[in-house]
Every structure is written in structure tokens, then in C-alpha cells.
Design a protein around this motif. Structure first.
Motif, PDB file in Angstrom:
ATOM      1  N   UNK A  94       0.834  -1.201   0.000  1.00 12.85           N
ATOM      2  CA  UNK A  94       0.000   0.000   0.000  1.00 12.85           C
ATOM      3  C   UNK A  94       0.865   1.247   0.000  1.00 12.85           C
ATOM      4  N   UNK A  95       0.209   2.406  -0.148  1.00 11.72           N
ATOM      5  CA  UNK A  95       0.893   3.686  -0.172  1.00 11.72           C
ATOM      6  C   UNK A  95       0.288   4.566   0.913  1.00 11.72           C
ATOM      7  N   UNK A  96       1.055   4.824   1.934  1.00 15.40           N
ATOM      8  CA  UNK A  96       0.568   5.565   3.094  1.00 15.40           C
ATOM      9  C   UNK A  96       0.203   7.005   2.732  1.00 15.40           C
ATOM     10  N   UNK A  97      -0.929   7.464   3.261  1.00 21.08           N
ATOM     11  CA  UNK A  97      -1.333   8.847   3.074  1.00 21.08           C
ATOM     12  C   UNK A  97      -2.326   9.072   1.962  1.00 21.08           C
ATOM     13  N   UNK A  98      -2.562   8.071   1.126  1.00 19.32           N
ATOM     14  CA  UNK A  98      -3.485   8.240   0.005  1.00 19.32           C
ATOM     15  C   UNK A  98      -4.901   7.818   0.362  1.00 19.32           C
ATOM     16  N   UNK A  99      -5.014   6.753   1.163  1.00 17.90           N
ATOM     17  CA  UNK A  99      -6.313   6.186   1.509  1.00 17.90           C
ATOM     18  C   UNK A  99      -6.382   5.982   3.028  1.00 17.90           C
ATOM     19  N   UNK A 100      -6.947   6.940   3.757  1.00 17.20           N
ATOM     20  CA  UNK A 100      -6.981   6.869   5.225  1.00 17.20           C
ATOM     21  C   UNK A 100      -7.576   5.576   5.763  1.00 17.20           C
ATOM     22  N   UNK A 101      -8.603   5.049   5.119  1.00 13.57           N
ATOM     23  CA  UNK A 101      -9.230   3.818   5.601  1.00 13.57           C
ATOM     24  C   UNK A 101      -8.253   2.647   5.538  1.00 13.57           C
ATOM     25  N   UNK A 113       4.398  -9.018   6.904  1.00 16.09           N
ATOM     26  CA  UNK A 113       5.063  -8.579   5.672  1.00 16.09           C
ATOM     27  C   UNK A 113       4.286  -7.443   5.018  1.00 16.09           C
ATOM     28  N   UNK A 114       4.798  -6.245   5.187  1.00 11.90           N
ATOM     29  CA  UNK A 114       4.134  -5.054   4.659  1.00 11.90           C
ATOM     30  C   UNK A 114       5.114  -4.264   3.802  1.00 11.90           C
ATOM     31  N   UNK A 115       4.704  -3.967   2.572  1.00 10.49           N
ATOM     32  CA  UNK A 115       5.487  -3.127   1.671  1.00 10.49           C
ATOM     33  C   UNK A 115       4.761  -1.797   1.525  1.00 10.49           C
ATOM     34  N   UNK A 116       5.313  -0.765   2.144  1.00  7.40           N
ATOM     35  CA  UNK A 116       4.694   0.576   2.108  1.00  7.40           C
ATOM     36  C   UNK A 116       5.484   1.432   1.125  1.00  7.40           C
ATOM     37  N   UNK A 117       4.827   1.863   0.057  1.00  3.57           N
ATOM     38  CA  UNK A 117       5.512   2.433  -1.106  1.00  3.57           C
ATOM     39  C   UNK A 117       6.389   3.639  -0.794  1.00  3.57           C
ATOM     40  N   UNK A 118       5.909   4.548   0.057  1.00 10.51           N
ATOM     41  CA  UNK A 118       6.668   5.783   0.279  1.00 10.51           C
ATOM     42  C   UNK A 118       7.956   5.551   1.056  1.00 10.51           C
ATOM     43  N   UNK A 119       8.104   4.363   1.655  1.00  8.15           N
ATOM     44  CA  UNK A 119       9.341   4.058   2.378  1.00  8.15           C
ATOM     45  C   UNK A 119      10.465   3.643   1.434  1.00  8.15           C
ATOM     46  N   UNK A 120      10.142   3.450   0.155  1.00  9.31           N
ATOM     47  CA  UNK A 120      11.137   2.998  -0.811  1.00  9.31           C
ATOM     48  C   UNK A 120      11.636   4.114  -1.723  1.00  9.31           C
ATOM     49  N   UNK A 172      10.833   6.720  -9.998  1.00  8.31           N
ATOM     50  CA  UNK A 172      10.400   6.497  -8.610  1.00  8.31           C
ATOM     51  C   UNK A 172       9.589   5.206  -8.490  1.00  8.31           C
ATOM     52  N   UNK A 173       8.791   4.928  -9.494  1.00  4.42           N
ATOM     53  CA  UNK A 173       7.996   3.698  -9.488  1.00  4.42           C
ATOM     54  C   UNK A 173       8.903   2.477  -9.490  1.00  4.42           C
ATOM     55  N   UNK A 174      10.024   2.574 -10.202  1.00  6.42           N
ATOM     56  CA  UNK A 174      10.998   1.489 -10.209  1.00  6.42           C
ATOM     57  C   UNK A 174      11.607   1.293  -8.824  1.00  6.42           C
ATOM     58  N   UNK A 175      11.827   2.382  -8.103  1.00 10.27           N
ATOM     59  CA  UNK A 175      12.348   2.285  -6.740  1.00 10.27           C
ATOM     60  C   UNK A 175      11.354   1.560  -5.839  1.00 10.27           C
ATOM     61  N   UNK A 176      10.069   1.874  -6.021  1.00  9.46           N
ATOM     62  CA  UNK A 176       9.030   1.192  -5.248  1.00  9.46           C
ATOM     63  C   UNK A 176       8.981  -0.282  -5.629  1.00  9.46           C
ATOM     64  N   UNK A 177       9.113  -0.570  -6.922  1.00  4.93           N
ATOM     65  CA  UNK A 177       9.102  -1.963  -7.393  1.00  4.93           C
ATOM     66  C   UNK A 177      10.213  -2.766  -6.721  1.00  4.93           C
ATOM     67  N   UNK A 178      11.387  -2.188  -6.607  1.00  2.00           N
ATOM     68  CA  UNK A 178      12.505  -2.888  -5.960  1.00  2.00           C
ATOM     69  C   UNK A 178      12.192  -3.174  -4.493  1.00  2.00           C
ATOM     70  N   UNK A 179      11.556  -2.213  -3.829  1.00  3.14           N
ATOM     71  CA  UNK A 179      11.174  -2.414  -2.427  1.00  3.14           C
ATOM     72  C   UNK A 179      10.132  -3.501  -2.261  1.00  3.14           C
TER      73      UNK A 179
END
Length: 332
Positions: A94-101, A113-120, A172-179
Motif C-alpha cells: 500500500x501507499x501511506x497517506x493516500x487512503x486513510x481507511x 510482511x508489509x510493503x509501504x511504497x513511500x518508504x522505498x 520512482x515507481x521502479x524504486x518502489x518496485x525494488x522495495x
């Protein structure tokens, strides 16, 4: 699409816990889980995250996109079943900050196991100038640090004010993909090599897309484009463009007279001939603005969702965006 300030759609703790229990019972009754079919069950918050998980995981994963095709991810509210799926998932992307719910439900899920996009990758603040002052500098392939035009009163992002639309920048999307790939390897180490290979292939493909944007926009006559949705700050920065958004305007409402005058001046000064609107929202604002300024309208997709995942994907829509930008900016 209105991406202005929204009332938080948070799941209260007690309600979330109840929903988690109900969802878990539902899933248990259906015999769901990685142990039953040998696949890693991934819950993804919206299309760009689901796409990464599917491309990297391949046949080894079962991806559940919490945001249905063609729907608005910003306003997502989770059903008890969806909240339960989060708690039962082997991995969440997921991507933190986009969808509060989603943010709230992830905190309650207990998933390891959580992959949070903005951390990458890194976030930046876009679209905070409410008056349209000329505080930007045109030119340069590294973007326009002074470009602050955009949504009036709207911080596109989390509590840091960071713009979340990182997926519209292939780098940047590639950086998220690697994460995401590394987190998937952690979740399923038995197939680590396969995930590494898939991640490398996707990153390479995104690198090619980056080059296509650079080459395709080299001969542009103007670097300015007008859009009703200030989602393209990272894309503009990456390719030396300048995004002008219709400030603080709901797609269903008319632009203010003051903002119309500002955009009229921008269009004349920067030789803009097209107003972009997004494919999942009304074109009313764009047509109103274009009619008053004698401009054309066209679609520029923020890729928050795709209407038909069977016939569209991230790359096909990004290529459509590139074609639209080349036409609007005179790079044909």
C-alpha cells in the motif's frame, strides 16, 4: 475528480476489530490462505500497488485489489470482508497517506510482511500555491523546483505534505518496485530467485519507459500543460515540464473567475493549447475552461485505477499519456 481536502474516512478501532473478526470468519469458511493453494496472498490498496505485486509475484501470488477497477481510490471505504482480507493476507502492499481507511486497517491487521511504497522512495510537496504567482523557472531536465501551482488548499499526501503520486514517475515507481520485490522475497524466501528476476525485468522495462518519455518530449514547443487534477508533479519534474492545475476545483464545478484569468494568462504566455481531464472523472471543468480560452481538451490518466485490467495496464496507459503530452506540447 476532487482531490481537495477530504473528511477522514477512518475506521474506528472497535469497528475495525469487529470487522477483522467477521472478515476472518468469512475467509476461513472459504478455505482461503496461502497454505491451501501454495500461493502468497497479497492485499494491495489500489491499482499501481496491485500491478507491482502481480508483475513481481507472477503465478506465485494471488493479488486482491481493494479498490475496484474504475473507482476513486481516495474515497475508498473498506467493507468488513475487505478489512478481513487484510488481516488474513500474507503480505500487504500500500501507499501511506493516500487512503486513510487503508492506513487505519493496515495498522490493525497484524500482518508481518508489509510493503509501504513511500518508504522505498522520496516524497516531495507539489501543488501548494493558491494564487498562481510566477515563482517557477522554466527549463531544465531535472524539473522546476519553484513550481508550486496547483490545488488550492490541498496537501496531496500524508502528514508530511508529500505528494503521493510517485507511480507517475517511472524512475520512482521502479524504486518502489525494488522495495516490493525485496519484501516479497522475505515473505516467500523459497522463491527468492524468481522474485528477483521478475523485479529486475520490471525495473528494466520502467527504465525503457523513462527513456521513451525523455526522447518523446525532446522537441516540445512548450513545457506547460493544464490539468484539472494536480497529480502529475513528479512526471513534470522528471521531464522538465510545468503542470498548471485548476486550483481547488471539483470536476463538477466551474472554475473561479480569478483562476480563469490566471490560466488564461498562463495559456497565452506558455502557448498552451490543451486542457487535460482524467478518464475516470467528469470533463465539465476542462470543457468549460477550454471553451472560454478556445483550447482543446484531452485525457491524461493519473493511473489511480484502470477501467479494464484485461485490456489495459500501467505501460499501455503511460504510453497513451506520452502520446497525449507530445501532441499538447508540440513534440510530434
Amino acid at each position: 475528480m476532487n482531490t481537495g481536502p477530504r473528511l477522514p474516512r477512518l475506521i474506528r478501532t472497535s469497528a475495525a476489530l469487529t470487522a477483522l473478526g467477521a472478515g476472518a470468519l468469512t475467509l476461513a469458511a472459504c478455505g482461503s490462505g496461502a497454505g491451501d493453494d501454495g500461493k502468497v496472498h497479497v492485499a494491495a490498496s489500489f491499482y499501481p500497488m496491485a500491478y507491482l505485486a502481480q508483475q513481481i509475484g507472477g503465478d506465485r501470488v494471488e493479488v486482491e485489489n481493494l479498490t475496484q477497477p474504475g473507482t476513486e481510490p481516495h474515497d475508498l471505504e473498506l467493507s468488513p470482508k475487505q478489512t478481513g482480507q487484510l488481516s488474513e493476507a500474507d503480505m500487504i502492499v500500500y501507499l501511506k497517506g493516500l487512503q486513510p481507511a487503508v492506513d487505519e486497517a493496515v495498522e490493525q491487521s497484524g500482518v508481518e510482511n508489509i510493503a509501504e511504497a513511500t518508504s522505498f522512495t522520496t516524497l516531495e510537496k507539489h501543488g501548494t500555491n493558491v494564487h498562481g504567482e510566477e515563482d517557477h523557472e522554466h527549463g531544465g531536465e531535472e524539473g522546476h523546483e519553484g513550481h508550486d501551482h496547483g490545488h488550492e488548499g490541498h496537501d496531496h499526501g500524508d502528514e508530511t505534505g508529500g505528494d503521493p503520486h510517485v507511480w507517475l514517475d517511472p524512475v520512482r515507481y521502479a524504486e518502489v518496485a525494488e522495495g516490493v520485490g525485496k519484501q516479497l522475497q522475505k515473505a516467500d524466501p523459497d522463491h527468492e530467485d524468481e522474485y528477483k528476476k521478475n523485479t529486475e525485468a520490471l525495473v528494466e522495462k520502467l527504465g525503457t519507459l523513462d527513456e521513451e518519455f525523455k526522447d518523446g518530449l525532446k522537441g516540445k514547443k512548450t513545457d506547460t500543460f493544464i490539468t484539472t487534477h494536480a497529480a502529475f508533479g513528479y512526471l513534470a519534474e522528471r521531464y522538465g515540464l510545468h503542470e498548471e492545475a485548476v486550483a481547488g476545483i471539483d470536476p463538477e464545478s466551474e472554475p473561479s473567475a480569478a483562476r480563469m484569468k490566471e490560466l488564461h494568462d498562463v495559456a497565452k504566455k506558455d502557448e498552451v493549447d490543451t486542457v487535460f481531464f482524467e478518464n475516470n472523472a467528469s470533463d465539465k471543468t476542462a470543457k468549460t475552461l477550454a471553451g472560454d480560452l478556445n483550447l482543446k481538451t484531452a485525457v491524461l490518466s493519473p493511473l489511480e485505477s484502470v477501467k479494464n485490467p484485461k485490456t489495459q495496464d500501467y505501460f499501455s496507459v503511460m504510453h497513451q499519456n506520452l502520446t497525449a503530452l507530445k501532441t499538447a506540447l508540440g513534440a510530434q
